[in-house]
Design a protein around this motif. Structure first.
Motif, short mmCIF file in Angstrom:
data_model
loop_
_atom_site.label_atom_id
_atom_site.label_comp_id
_atom_site.label_asym_id
_atom_site.label_seq_id
_atom_site.Cartn_x
_atom_site.Cartn_y
_atom_site.Cartn_z
N LEU A 42 0.86 -1.17 -0.17
CA LEU A 42 0.05 -0.05 -0.09
C LEU A 42 0.80 1.19 0.08
CD1 LEU A 42 -3.01 -0.89 2.52
CD2 LEU A 42 -2.67 -1.42 -0.02
N LYS A 98 0.87 4.03 -2.72
CA LYS A 98 0.55 5.42 -2.55
C LYS A 98 1.88 6.39 -3.22
CE LYS A 98 -2.31 4.67 1.03
NZ LYS A 98 -1.87 4.01 2.56
N ASP A 103 -0.65 7.08 -10.88
CA ASP A 103 -1.50 6.17 -11.43
C ASP A 103 -1.38 6.23 -12.82
OD1 ASP A 103 -3.12 5.36 -9.39
OD2 ASP A 103 -4.36 7.26 -9.21
N CYS A 122 -5.82 -1.17 -13.16
CA CYS A 122 -6.44 -0.08 -12.18
C CYS A 122 -6.40 1.19 -12.81
CB CYS A 122 -5.88 -0.13 -10.59
SG CYS A 122 -5.56 -1.81 -10.02
N ASN A 156 -7.19 3.94 -10.96
CA ASN A 156 -6.73 4.65 -9.76
C ASN A 156 -6.43 4.23 -8.62
OD1 ASN A 156 -8.98 4.04 -8.32
ND2 ASN A 156 -10.46 5.35 -9.87
N LYS A 157 -6.06 4.84 -7.49
CA LYS A 157 -5.31 4.47 -6.39
C LYS A 157 -6.41 3.52 -5.56
CE LYS A 157 -1.42 7.25 -5.66
NZ LYS A 157 -0.72 6.99 -6.78
N GLU A 158 -7.69 3.99 -5.48
CA GLU A 158 -8.61 3.15 -4.76
C GLU A 158 -8.71 1.75 -5.44
OE1 GLU A 158 -9.39 6.27 -6.02
OE2 GLU A 158 -8.70 7.01 -3.87
N GLU A 159 -8.55 1.60 -6.76
CA GLU A 159 -8.65 0.31 -7.46
C GLU A 159 -7.41 -0.33 -7.20
OE1 GLU A 159 -11.68 1.67 -11.08
OE2 GLU A 159 -9.85 0.32 -11.56
N ILE A 192 -5.44 0.03 -4.49
CA ILE A 192 -5.54 -0.72 -3.03
C ILE A 192 -6.42 -2.04 -2.98
CG2 ILE A 192 -6.11 0.01 -0.42
CD1 ILE A 192 -5.23 2.82 -1.65
N ALA A 193 -7.75 -1.70 -3.48
CA ALA A 193 -8.66 -2.80 -3.42
C ALA A 193 -8.04 -4.15 -4.02
CB ALA A 193 -9.89 -2.39 -4.19
N THR A 229 -5.20 -5.64 -1.70
CA THR A 229 -5.84 -5.82 -0.50
C THR A 229 -6.52 -7.35 -0.75
OG1 THR A 229 -6.14 -3.77 0.24
CG2 THR A 229 -7.19 -5.44 1.45
#
Ligand code: AMP
Ligand code: GLY
Length: 480
Positions: free
Chosen positions: A164, A168, A172, A190, A192-195, A197-198, A201
Protein backbone atom coordinates in the motif's frame (compact mmCIF):
# COMPACT_ATOMS: atom_id res chain seq x y z
CA UNK A 1 12.28 -15.93 -38.57
CA UNK A 2 15.10 -18.23 -37.55
CA UNK A 3 18.08 -16.95 -35.65
CA UNK A 4 21.27 -17.85 -37.47
CA UNK A 5 24.89 -17.04 -36.87
CA UNK A 6 25.09 -14.02 -39.19
CA UNK A 7 24.71 -11.14 -36.77
CA UNK A 8 26.70 -10.26 -33.70
CA UNK A 9 23.67 -10.78 -31.45
CA UNK A 10 23.11 -14.21 -32.92
CA UNK A 11 26.76 -15.10 -32.58
CA UNK A 12 26.64 -14.10 -28.94
CA UNK A 13 23.51 -16.18 -28.47
CA UNK A 14 24.84 -19.21 -30.27
CA UNK A 15 28.14 -19.05 -28.46
CA UNK A 16 26.57 -18.95 -25.05
CA UNK A 17 24.09 -21.66 -25.91
CA UNK A 18 26.48 -24.01 -27.67
CA UNK A 19 27.26 -26.02 -24.53
CA UNK A 20 23.81 -27.58 -24.78
CA UNK A 21 24.53 -29.42 -28.06
CA UNK A 22 22.81 -32.81 -28.10
CA UNK A 23 23.56 -35.93 -30.04
CA UNK A 24 21.39 -36.31 -33.15
CA UNK A 25 18.28 -38.26 -32.25
CA UNK A 26 16.21 -39.27 -35.27
CA UNK A 27 12.44 -38.91 -35.12
CA UNK A 28 10.89 -42.40 -35.30
CA UNK A 29 9.30 -43.25 -38.66
CA UNK A 30 6.11 -44.10 -36.74
CA UNK A 31 6.07 -41.91 -33.68
CA UNK A 32 3.56 -42.58 -30.89
CA UNK A 33 2.46 -39.31 -29.34
CA UNK A 34 0.67 -38.40 -26.13
CA UNK A 35 -0.82 -34.93 -25.94
CA UNK A 36 -1.32 -33.60 -22.42
CA UNK A 37 -4.10 -31.06 -21.96
CA UNK A 38 -7.76 -31.10 -22.86
CA UNK A 39 -8.71 -27.81 -24.54
CA UNK A 40 -8.78 -25.85 -27.78
CA UNK A 41 -5.02 -25.40 -28.06
CA UNK A 42 -4.52 -29.15 -27.71
CA UNK A 43 -7.23 -29.93 -30.29
CA UNK A 44 -5.47 -27.63 -32.78
CA UNK A 45 -2.08 -29.25 -32.07
CA UNK A 46 -3.53 -32.76 -32.33
CA UNK A 47 -5.31 -31.87 -35.60
CA UNK A 48 -1.97 -30.83 -37.10
CA UNK A 49 0.00 -33.73 -35.57
CA UNK A 50 -2.49 -36.17 -37.12
CA UNK A 51 -1.52 -34.83 -40.57
CA UNK A 52 2.11 -35.86 -40.10
CA UNK A 53 3.31 -38.84 -42.18
CA UNK A 54 5.23 -39.87 -39.05
CA UNK A 55 2.28 -40.14 -36.69
CA UNK A 56 1.94 -43.59 -35.14
CA UNK A 57 -0.70 -43.85 -32.46
CA UNK A 58 -2.04 -40.63 -30.98
CA UNK A 59 -3.12 -40.71 -27.34
CA UNK A 60 -5.12 -37.94 -25.73
CA UNK A 61 -5.65 -36.67 -22.21
CA UNK A 62 -8.15 -38.45 -19.91
CA UNK A 63 -10.10 -35.14 -19.70
CA UNK A 64 -9.90 -34.48 -23.45
CA UNK A 65 -12.69 -32.64 -25.23
CA UNK A 66 -14.70 -34.41 -27.91
CA UNK A 67 -12.61 -33.00 -30.79
CA UNK A 68 -9.49 -34.54 -29.28
CA UNK A 69 -11.27 -37.83 -28.56
CA UNK A 70 -12.20 -38.07 -32.23
CA UNK A 71 -8.51 -37.88 -33.18
CA UNK A 72 -6.92 -40.27 -30.73
CA UNK A 73 -7.30 -42.89 -28.06
CA UNK A 74 -8.01 -41.71 -24.53
CA UNK A 75 -5.28 -42.42 -21.97
CA UNK A 76 -6.71 -44.54 -19.15
CA UNK A 77 -4.39 -43.01 -16.51
CA UNK A 78 -4.84 -39.74 -14.68
CA UNK A 79 -2.07 -37.12 -14.99
CA UNK A 80 -2.33 -36.32 -11.29
CA UNK A 81 1.19 -36.07 -9.81
CA UNK A 82 0.05 -38.65 -7.22
CA UNK A 83 -0.31 -41.16 -10.08
CA UNK A 84 3.23 -40.74 -11.49
CA UNK A 85 4.12 -44.41 -11.24
CA UNK A 86 1.07 -45.63 -13.19
CA UNK A 87 1.30 -42.87 -15.77
CA UNK A 88 4.96 -43.69 -16.43
CA UNK A 89 4.01 -47.34 -16.80
CA UNK A 90 1.39 -46.31 -19.38
CA UNK A 91 3.98 -44.29 -21.35
CA UNK A 92 6.35 -47.27 -21.34
CA UNK A 93 3.74 -49.91 -22.13
CA UNK A 94 2.37 -47.96 -25.11
CA UNK A 95 5.89 -47.02 -26.32
CA UNK A 96 5.08 -43.32 -26.38
CA UNK A 97 7.97 -41.58 -28.15
CA UNK A 98 6.88 -37.97 -27.78
CA UNK A 99 4.81 -36.23 -25.09
CA UNK A 100 3.51 -32.80 -26.07
CA UNK A 101 2.53 -30.63 -23.11
CA UNK A 102 -0.14 -27.96 -23.55
CA UNK A 103 -0.96 -26.41 -20.17
CA UNK A 104 1.38 -24.40 -17.95
CA UNK A 105 0.03 -26.13 -14.83
CA UNK A 106 1.63 -29.41 -15.90
CA UNK A 107 4.95 -27.72 -16.69
CA UNK A 108 4.89 -26.02 -13.28
CA UNK A 109 4.28 -29.43 -11.70
CA UNK A 110 7.47 -30.77 -13.32
CA UNK A 111 5.87 -32.88 -16.06
CA UNK A 112 8.81 -32.41 -18.42
CA UNK A 113 11.37 -33.26 -15.71
CA UNK A 114 9.47 -36.40 -14.76
CA UNK A 115 8.79 -37.96 -18.16
CA UNK A 116 11.57 -36.72 -20.48
CA UNK A 117 13.72 -39.83 -20.92
CA UNK A 118 15.85 -39.72 -24.09
CA UNK A 119 16.44 -41.62 -26.28
CA UNK A 120 13.28 -43.57 -25.44
CA UNK A 121 10.94 -40.66 -24.96
CA UNK A 122 11.08 -36.90 -25.40
CA UNK A 123 8.85 -34.32 -23.81
CA UNK A 124 8.06 -31.16 -25.75
CA UNK A 125 7.85 -28.45 -23.08
CA UNK A 126 10.31 -26.81 -20.69
CA UNK A 127 11.35 -28.09 -17.27
CA UNK A 128 9.88 -26.84 -14.02
CA UNK A 129 12.81 -24.48 -13.46
CA UNK A 130 12.62 -23.07 -17.01
CA UNK A 131 8.84 -22.62 -16.84
CA UNK A 132 9.24 -20.60 -13.64
CA UNK A 133 9.27 -17.66 -16.06
CA UNK A 134 5.52 -18.22 -16.27
CA UNK A 135 4.56 -19.63 -12.87
CA UNK A 136 6.38 -16.95 -10.90
CA UNK A 137 5.93 -13.47 -12.37
CA UNK A 138 8.03 -12.01 -9.56
CA UNK A 139 11.03 -14.20 -10.44
CA UNK A 140 10.44 -13.55 -14.13
CA UNK A 141 10.73 -9.82 -13.52
CA UNK A 142 14.02 -10.36 -11.67
CA UNK A 143 15.40 -12.36 -14.58
CA UNK A 144 14.24 -9.78 -17.13
CA UNK A 145 15.66 -6.94 -15.06
CA UNK A 146 19.03 -8.67 -14.78
CA UNK A 147 19.00 -9.21 -18.54
CA UNK A 148 18.07 -5.58 -19.32
CA UNK A 149 14.86 -6.60 -21.09
CA UNK A 150 12.42 -3.70 -21.64
CA UNK A 151 9.29 -4.04 -19.47
CA UNK A 152 7.02 -2.11 -17.12
CA UNK A 153 8.64 -0.61 -14.03
CA UNK A 154 7.46 -2.52 -10.98
CA UNK A 155 8.10 -4.31 -7.71
CA UNK A 156 6.96 -7.45 -5.88
CA UNK A 157 5.32 -7.63 -2.44
CA UNK A 158 4.18 -10.21 0.07
CA UNK A 159 3.22 -7.72 2.82
CA UNK A 160 0.13 -5.55 2.44
CA UNK A 161 1.54 -2.53 4.33
CA UNK A 162 4.55 -2.30 2.07
CA UNK A 163 2.38 -2.80 -1.02
CA UNK A 164 0.00 0.00 0.00
CA UNK A 165 2.89 2.38 0.73
CA UNK A 166 4.31 1.65 -2.70
CA UNK A 167 0.93 2.24 -4.38
CA UNK A 168 0.60 5.60 -2.60
CA UNK A 169 4.09 6.61 -3.70
CA UNK A 170 3.51 5.83 -7.40
CA UNK A 171 1.68 7.70 -10.10
CA UNK A 172 -1.56 6.22 -11.44
CA UNK A 173 -2.46 4.11 -13.32
CA UNK A 174 -1.06 0.87 -11.89
CA UNK A 175 -1.48 -2.83 -12.61
CA UNK A 176 -1.71 -5.44 -9.84
CA UNK A 177 -0.74 -9.03 -10.70
CA UNK A 178 -0.83 -12.25 -8.75
CA UNK A 179 2.65 -13.73 -9.16
CA UNK A 180 1.40 -17.31 -9.53
CA UNK A 181 -0.75 -19.10 -12.12
CA UNK A 182 -4.35 -17.83 -12.38
CA UNK A 183 -5.50 -19.00 -15.85
CA UNK A 184 -5.30 -15.46 -17.25
CA UNK A 185 -7.44 -13.98 -14.45
CA UNK A 186 -4.80 -12.77 -11.99
CA UNK A 187 -4.24 -9.29 -13.45
CA UNK A 188 -6.15 -6.13 -12.46
CA UNK A 189 -5.59 -3.05 -14.56
CA UNK A 190 -6.50 -0.21 -12.18
CA UNK A 191 -7.78 3.24 -13.13
CA UNK A 192 -6.87 4.89 -9.80
CA UNK A 193 -5.34 4.35 -6.34
CA UNK A 194 -8.62 3.10 -4.81
CA UNK A 195 -8.80 0.28 -7.35
CA UNK A 196 -5.13 -0.57 -6.87
CA UNK A 197 -5.52 -0.64 -3.07
CA UNK A 198 -8.61 -2.84 -3.40
CA UNK A 199 -6.82 -5.28 -5.75
CA UNK A 200 -3.72 -5.51 -3.53
CA UNK A 201 -5.87 -5.99 -0.43
CA UNK A 202 -7.98 -8.66 -2.14
CA UNK A 203 -4.88 -10.65 -3.09
CA UNK A 204 -2.70 -10.24 0.00
CA UNK A 205 -5.32 -10.06 2.76
CA UNK A 206 -8.46 -11.75 1.42
CA UNK A 207 -6.46 -14.37 -0.55
CA UNK A 208 -8.74 -13.87 -3.57
CA UNK A 209 -6.25 -15.74 -5.80
CA UNK A 210 -5.31 -18.29 -3.15
CA UNK A 211 -1.64 -19.24 -2.96
CA UNK A 212 -1.06 -17.79 -6.45
CA UNK A 213 -1.62 -14.31 -5.02
CA UNK A 214 0.56 -14.58 -1.91
CA UNK A 215 3.10 -12.53 -3.81
CA UNK A 216 1.90 -9.70 -6.03
CA UNK A 217 3.66 -7.63 -8.65
CA UNK A 218 2.72 -3.96 -8.84
CA UNK A 219 3.72 -2.24 -12.04
CA UNK A 220 3.12 0.89 -14.08
CA UNK A 221 0.41 0.64 -16.69
CA UNK A 222 1.78 0.73 -20.22
CA UNK A 223 -0.14 1.82 -23.30
CA UNK A 224 -0.09 0.44 -26.81
CA UNK A 225 -1.24 -2.42 -28.98
CA UNK A 226 -0.51 -5.91 -27.70
CA UNK A 227 0.88 -8.80 -29.71
CA UNK A 228 1.74 -12.42 -28.90
CA UNK A 229 5.13 -13.57 -30.16
CA UNK A 230 5.68 -17.31 -29.92
CA UNK A 231 9.10 -18.78 -30.63
CA UNK A 232 10.30 -22.36 -30.74
CA UNK A 233 13.50 -22.69 -28.72
CA UNK A 234 15.72 -25.78 -28.51
CA UNK A 235 18.50 -24.55 -26.24
CA UNK A 236 20.51 -22.95 -29.02
CA UNK A 237 18.23 -21.97 -31.90
CA UNK A 238 15.23 -19.62 -31.79
CA UNK A 239 12.52 -19.77 -34.41
CA UNK A 240 9.88 -17.06 -34.20
CA UNK A 241 6.45 -18.07 -35.48
CA UNK A 242 4.09 -15.65 -37.20
CA UNK A 243 3.06 -13.08 -34.60
CA UNK A 244 -0.54 -13.09 -33.38
CA UNK A 245 -2.88 -10.60 -31.77
CA UNK A 246 -5.15 -11.94 -29.03
CA UNK A 247 -8.25 -10.20 -27.61
CA UNK A 248 -8.27 -10.81 -23.87
CA UNK A 249 -11.25 -8.76 -22.70
CA UNK A 250 -14.65 -10.36 -22.76
CA UNK A 251 -16.57 -7.49 -24.39
CA UNK A 252 -16.59 -5.94 -27.85
CA UNK A 253 -14.28 -2.97 -28.24
CA UNK A 254 -11.99 -4.47 -25.56
CA UNK A 255 -14.25 -3.90 -22.58
CA UNK A 256 -15.01 -5.89 -19.43
CA UNK A 257 -12.90 -8.36 -17.48
CA UNK A 258 -9.94 -10.26 -18.86
CA UNK A 259 -10.42 -13.82 -20.07
CA UNK A 260 -8.05 -16.52 -21.32
CA UNK A 261 -8.59 -15.07 -24.83
CA UNK A 262 -11.74 -14.36 -26.88
CA UNK A 263 -10.13 -14.56 -30.32
CA UNK A 264 -6.82 -14.23 -32.12
CA UNK A 265 -5.52 -13.76 -35.62
CA UNK A 266 -2.15 -14.12 -37.33
CA UNK A 267 -0.01 -12.81 -38.83
CA UNK A 268 -0.52 -9.34 -37.43
CA UNK A 269 0.71 -6.37 -39.47
CA UNK A 270 1.74 -4.73 -36.18
CA UNK A 271 4.67 -7.14 -36.11
CA UNK A 272 6.78 -5.60 -38.83
CA UNK A 273 10.18 -7.10 -39.50
CA UNK A 274 11.75 -4.26 -37.52
CA UNK A 275 9.52 -4.92 -34.50
CA UNK A 276 10.26 -8.65 -34.64
CA UNK A 277 13.96 -8.00 -34.90
CA UNK A 278 13.81 -5.81 -31.79
CA UNK A 279 11.85 -8.46 -29.88
CA UNK A 280 14.34 -11.13 -30.85
CA UNK A 281 17.36 -8.97 -29.99
CA UNK A 282 16.05 -7.21 -26.86
CA UNK A 283 13.73 -9.82 -25.35
CA UNK A 284 14.23 -13.41 -26.51
CA UNK A 285 18.00 -13.59 -26.79
CA UNK A 286 18.83 -11.82 -23.49
CA UNK A 287 16.15 -13.77 -21.61
CA UNK A 288 17.47 -17.12 -22.81
CA UNK A 289 21.02 -16.03 -22.08
CA UNK A 290 20.01 -15.03 -18.54
CA UNK A 291 18.48 -18.48 -18.02
CA UNK A 292 21.62 -20.06 -19.36
CA UNK A 293 23.69 -18.18 -16.80
CA UNK A 294 21.52 -19.89 -14.18
CA UNK A 295 22.23 -23.20 -15.97
CA UNK A 296 18.63 -23.47 -17.15
CA UNK A 297 18.23 -25.01 -20.61
CA UNK A 298 14.94 -23.83 -22.14
CA UNK A 299 13.33 -26.15 -24.71
CA UNK A 300 9.81 -25.66 -25.96
CA UNK A 301 7.78 -22.57 -26.80
CA UNK A 302 8.71 -19.20 -25.35
CA UNK A 303 5.66 -16.96 -25.68
CA UNK A 304 6.22 -13.26 -25.13
CA UNK A 305 3.20 -11.07 -24.45
CA UNK A 306 4.44 -7.76 -25.86
CA UNK A 307 3.01 -4.24 -25.75
CA UNK A 308 4.10 -1.87 -28.50
CA UNK A 309 4.69 1.41 -26.66
CA UNK A 310 5.99 4.71 -27.99
CA UNK A 311 9.30 3.69 -26.41
CA UNK A 312 9.41 0.40 -28.33
CA UNK A 313 8.23 -3.15 -27.59
CA UNK A 314 8.05 -4.08 -23.88
CA UNK A 315 7.27 -7.37 -22.17
CA UNK A 316 3.93 -7.73 -20.36
CA UNK A 317 4.45 -11.37 -19.50
CA UNK A 318 6.32 -14.46 -20.57
CA UNK A 319 4.62 -17.82 -21.01
CA UNK A 320 6.33 -21.14 -21.59
CA UNK A 321 3.76 -22.88 -23.77
CA UNK A 322 1.61 -22.43 -26.83
CA UNK A 323 -1.07 -19.73 -26.44
CA UNK A 324 -4.79 -20.34 -26.53
CA UNK A 325 -6.39 -19.21 -28.89
CA UNK A 326 -3.18 -18.14 -30.68
CA UNK A 327 -2.39 -21.79 -31.45
CA UNK A 328 -5.70 -22.33 -33.24
CA UNK A 329 -4.86 -19.49 -35.61
CA UNK A 330 -1.26 -20.72 -36.08
CA UNK A 331 -2.10 -24.38 -36.71
CA UNK A 332 -4.71 -23.44 -39.33
CA UNK A 333 -1.91 -22.05 -41.54
CA UNK A 334 1.01 -24.27 -40.44
CA UNK A 335 2.69 -25.92 -43.42
CA UNK A 336 4.79 -29.03 -43.08
CA UNK A 337 5.31 -31.63 -40.42
CA UNK A 338 4.48 -30.33 -36.92
CA UNK A 339 5.42 -33.63 -35.32
CA UNK A 340 8.92 -33.59 -36.76
CA UNK A 341 9.35 -29.92 -35.77
CA UNK A 342 8.36 -30.58 -32.16
CA UNK A 343 10.68 -33.59 -32.06
CA UNK A 344 13.57 -31.57 -33.46
CA UNK A 345 12.91 -28.83 -30.88
CA UNK A 346 12.76 -31.22 -27.93
CA UNK A 347 15.95 -32.99 -29.08
CA UNK A 348 17.99 -29.81 -29.65
CA UNK A 349 18.00 -30.05 -33.45
CA UNK A 350 15.72 -27.18 -34.38
CA UNK A 351 18.28 -25.94 -36.91
CA UNK A 352 17.32 -29.03 -38.99
CA UNK A 353 13.63 -28.11 -39.16
CA UNK A 354 11.79 -26.58 -42.09
CA UNK A 355 8.92 -24.35 -41.22
CA UNK A 356 6.53 -22.12 -43.07
CA UNK A 357 2.98 -20.85 -42.99
CA UNK A 358 0.36 -20.72 -45.71
CA UNK A 359 -0.16 -17.22 -47.07
CA UNK A 360 -3.22 -15.27 -45.99
CA UNK A 361 -4.54 -14.63 -42.50
CA UNK A 362 -6.22 -16.93 -40.02
CA UNK A 363 -8.65 -15.76 -37.41
CA UNK A 364 -10.07 -17.69 -34.46
CA UNK A 365 -13.31 -16.54 -32.80
CA UNK A 366 -14.01 -18.20 -29.45
CA UNK A 367 -17.63 -19.12 -28.78
CA UNK A 368 -18.24 -18.94 -25.02
CA UNK A 369 -20.87 -20.11 -22.56
CA UNK A 370 -23.13 -17.74 -20.65
CA UNK A 371 -21.46 -16.48 -17.47
CA UNK A 372 -17.87 -16.74 -18.70
CA UNK A 373 -15.34 -15.59 -17.44
CA UNK A 374 -16.95 -15.75 -13.97
CA UNK A 375 -19.03 -18.93 -13.67
CA UNK A 376 -19.98 -20.47 -16.99
CA UNK A 377 -23.11 -22.58 -17.37
CA UNK A 378 -22.40 -26.10 -18.63
CA UNK A 379 -24.27 -29.11 -20.00
CA UNK A 380 -26.00 -27.36 -22.92
CA UNK A 381 -26.41 -29.22 -26.19
CA UNK A 382 -24.25 -27.89 -29.07
CA UNK A 383 -25.15 -27.92 -32.78
CA UNK A 384 -24.03 -26.26 -36.02
CA UNK A 385 -20.43 -27.48 -36.43
CA UNK A 386 -21.00 -28.87 -39.94
CA UNK A 387 -22.82 -25.71 -40.99
CA UNK A 388 -19.91 -23.60 -39.71
CA UNK A 389 -17.24 -25.70 -41.44
CA UNK A 390 -19.24 -25.81 -44.68
CA UNK A 391 -18.83 -22.05 -44.98
CA UNK A 392 -15.20 -22.67 -45.95
CA UNK A 393 -14.94 -22.75 -49.77
CA UNK A 394 -12.04 -24.28 -51.68
CA UNK A 395 -9.93 -21.14 -51.37
CA UNK A 396 -10.84 -20.61 -47.74
CA UNK A 397 -11.29 -22.91 -44.80
CA UNK A 398 -13.18 -23.03 -41.56
CA UNK A 399 -12.19 -25.40 -38.76
CA UNK A 400 -14.07 -25.72 -35.48
CA UNK A 401 -11.55 -26.53 -32.76
CA UNK A 402 -13.31 -27.89 -29.69
CA UNK A 403 -12.34 -26.37 -26.35
CA UNK A 404 -14.83 -27.19 -23.58
CA UNK A 405 -17.00 -29.91 -25.09
CA UNK A 406 -18.04 -33.26 -23.62
CA UNK A 407 -20.09 -36.22 -24.81
CA UNK A 408 -23.77 -35.88 -23.81
CA UNK A 409 -26.54 -38.48 -23.86
CA UNK A 410 -27.28 -40.45 -27.04
CA UNK A 411 -24.33 -39.15 -29.03
CA UNK A 412 -24.97 -35.47 -28.36
CA UNK A 413 -22.28 -32.89 -27.73
CA UNK A 414 -22.57 -30.63 -24.69
CA UNK A 415 -20.74 -27.65 -23.23
CA UNK A 416 -18.38 -28.33 -20.33
CA UNK A 417 -16.72 -24.97 -19.58
CA UNK A 418 -16.42 -21.29 -20.46
CA UNK A 419 -14.58 -21.26 -23.78
CA UNK A 420 -16.48 -23.86 -25.79
CA UNK A 421 -15.30 -23.73 -29.41
CA UNK A 422 -12.59 -21.90 -31.39
CA UNK A 423 -14.07 -21.26 -34.82
CA UNK A 424 -11.08 -20.61 -37.06
CA UNK A 425 -11.10 -19.32 -40.63
CA UNK A 426 -8.31 -18.84 -43.15
CA UNK A 427 -8.77 -16.31 -45.96
CA UNK A 428 -6.73 -13.93 -48.09
CA UNK A 429 -6.54 -11.17 -45.48
CA UNK A 430 -7.64 -10.22 -41.99
CA UNK A 431 -10.85 -8.49 -43.09
CA UNK A 432 -12.04 -11.63 -44.86
CA UNK A 433 -10.86 -14.18 -42.30
CA UNK A 434 -12.38 -12.20 -39.43
CA UNK A 435 -15.69 -11.85 -41.31
CA UNK A 436 -15.72 -15.55 -42.21
CA UNK A 437 -14.83 -16.74 -38.69
CA UNK A 438 -17.50 -14.44 -37.21
CA UNK A 439 -20.12 -15.70 -39.66
CA UNK A 440 -19.14 -19.31 -38.94
CA UNK A 441 -19.21 -18.73 -35.16
CA UNK A 442 -22.81 -17.59 -35.63
CA UNK A 443 -23.65 -21.11 -36.86
CA UNK A 444 -22.68 -22.67 -33.51
CA UNK A 445 -25.74 -22.94 -31.31
CA UNK A 446 -26.21 -23.69 -27.63
CA UNK A 447 -28.18 -22.00 -24.87
CA UNK A 448 -26.44 -18.79 -23.82
CA UNK A 449 -23.69 -18.90 -26.50
CA UNK A 450 -21.88 -15.62 -27.12
CA UNK A 451 -18.76 -14.44 -28.92
CA UNK A 452 -17.03 -11.24 -29.95
CA UNK A 453 -17.85 -9.97 -33.45
CA UNK A 454 -14.85 -7.64 -33.66
CA UNK A 455 -11.74 -9.84 -33.63
CA UNK A 456 -9.03 -7.86 -35.44
CA UNK A 457 -10.82 -4.53 -34.93
CA UNK A 458 -7.76 -2.68 -33.61
CA UNK A 459 -6.04 -3.19 -36.94
CA UNK A 460 -9.08 -3.22 -39.22
CA UNK A 461 -10.24 0.17 -37.89
CA UNK A 462 -7.03 1.70 -39.15
CA UNK A 463 -7.07 0.33 -42.68
CA UNK A 464 -9.79 0.20 -45.28
CA UNK A 465 -7.75 -2.17 -47.46
CA UNK A 466 -6.19 -5.54 -46.74
CA UNK A 467 -3.99 -5.16 -43.63
CA UNK A 468 -2.12 -8.39 -44.24
CA UNK A 469 0.05 -6.94 -47.00
CA UNK A 470 2.61 -5.54 -44.60
CA UNK A 471 2.44 -8.42 -42.15
CA UNK A 472 5.54 -10.41 -41.44
CA UNK A 473 5.16 -14.05 -42.34
CA UNK A 474 7.58 -16.76 -41.33
CA UNK A 475 6.88 -18.41 -44.69
CA UNK A 476 8.70 -15.47 -46.29
CA UNK A 477 11.51 -15.42 -43.82
CA UNK A 478 12.31 -19.09 -43.60
CA UNK A 479 15.81 -19.69 -44.90
CA UNK A 480 15.49 -23.46 -45.25
P1 AMP B 1 -0.61 -10.70 -18.36
O1 AMP B 1 -1.30 -11.97 -17.89
O2 AMP B 1 0.48 -10.24 -17.48
O3 AMP B 1 -0.30 -10.70 -19.84
O4 AMP B 1 -1.77 -9.62 -18.28
C1 AMP B 1 -3.02 -9.79 -18.89
C2 AMP B 1 -3.41 -8.52 -19.57
O5 AMP B 1 -3.41 -7.44 -18.64
C3 AMP B 1 -2.47 -8.10 -20.68
O6 AMP B 1 -2.77 -8.71 -21.88
C4 AMP B 1 -2.70 -6.60 -20.72
O7 AMP B 1 -3.87 -6.29 -21.45
C5 AMP B 1 -2.94 -6.25 -19.27
N1 AMP B 1 -1.68 -5.83 -18.64
C6 AMP B 1 -0.82 -6.55 -17.91
N2 AMP B 1 0.22 -5.82 -17.50
C7 AMP B 1 0.03 -4.58 -17.97
C8 AMP B 1 0.75 -3.35 -17.89
N3 AMP B 1 1.87 -3.25 -17.19
N4 AMP B 1 0.23 -2.28 -18.53
C9 AMP B 1 -0.91 -2.36 -19.22
N5 AMP B 1 -1.65 -3.47 -19.32
C10 AMP B 1 -1.20 -4.58 -18.71
N1 GLY C 1 -4.09 -16.24 -25.12
C1 GLY C 1 -3.23 -15.95 -24.05
C2 GLY C 1 -2.58 -17.09 -23.42
O1 GLY C 1 -2.60 -18.19 -23.93
O2 GLY C 1 -1.99 -16.90 -22.37
Amino acid sequence: MQTNANSSIDEQFNLSMSKSKSNPLPCPAKCNVFIAGSGGREHALAWKLKQSPRIGKLWVDPNANVGLRQLGEVCPQSLDPKNKFHFKRFLEKESIHLVVVGPETLLAAGFADEYHDPPNRLVFGPTKSASKLEWDKSWCKQVLRSAGVPMAEGRSFTQLDAALNYIKSREDPLVIKAAGLCAGKGVTVCANKEEAIAAATAALEKKSHGAAGETIVIEERLHGQEISVLALVDGKTIWMLDACQDHKQVGEGDTGPNTGGMGAYSPTPLATNEVLRMIERDVLVPTLDALRREEIDFRGVLFAGIILTHGGPKVLELNCRFGDPETQSLMARWKGDLLETLWLTASGQLDQATLSFETGTSCCVVVCADGYPAKARVGDSISGIDAAENLGATTQKVICFHAATAPGNAGTLVTSGGRVMGVTAVAADLAHSSALATQAAGQIHFEGAFFRHDIGHRVLQKTSHSPSKSAHSASEKSTH
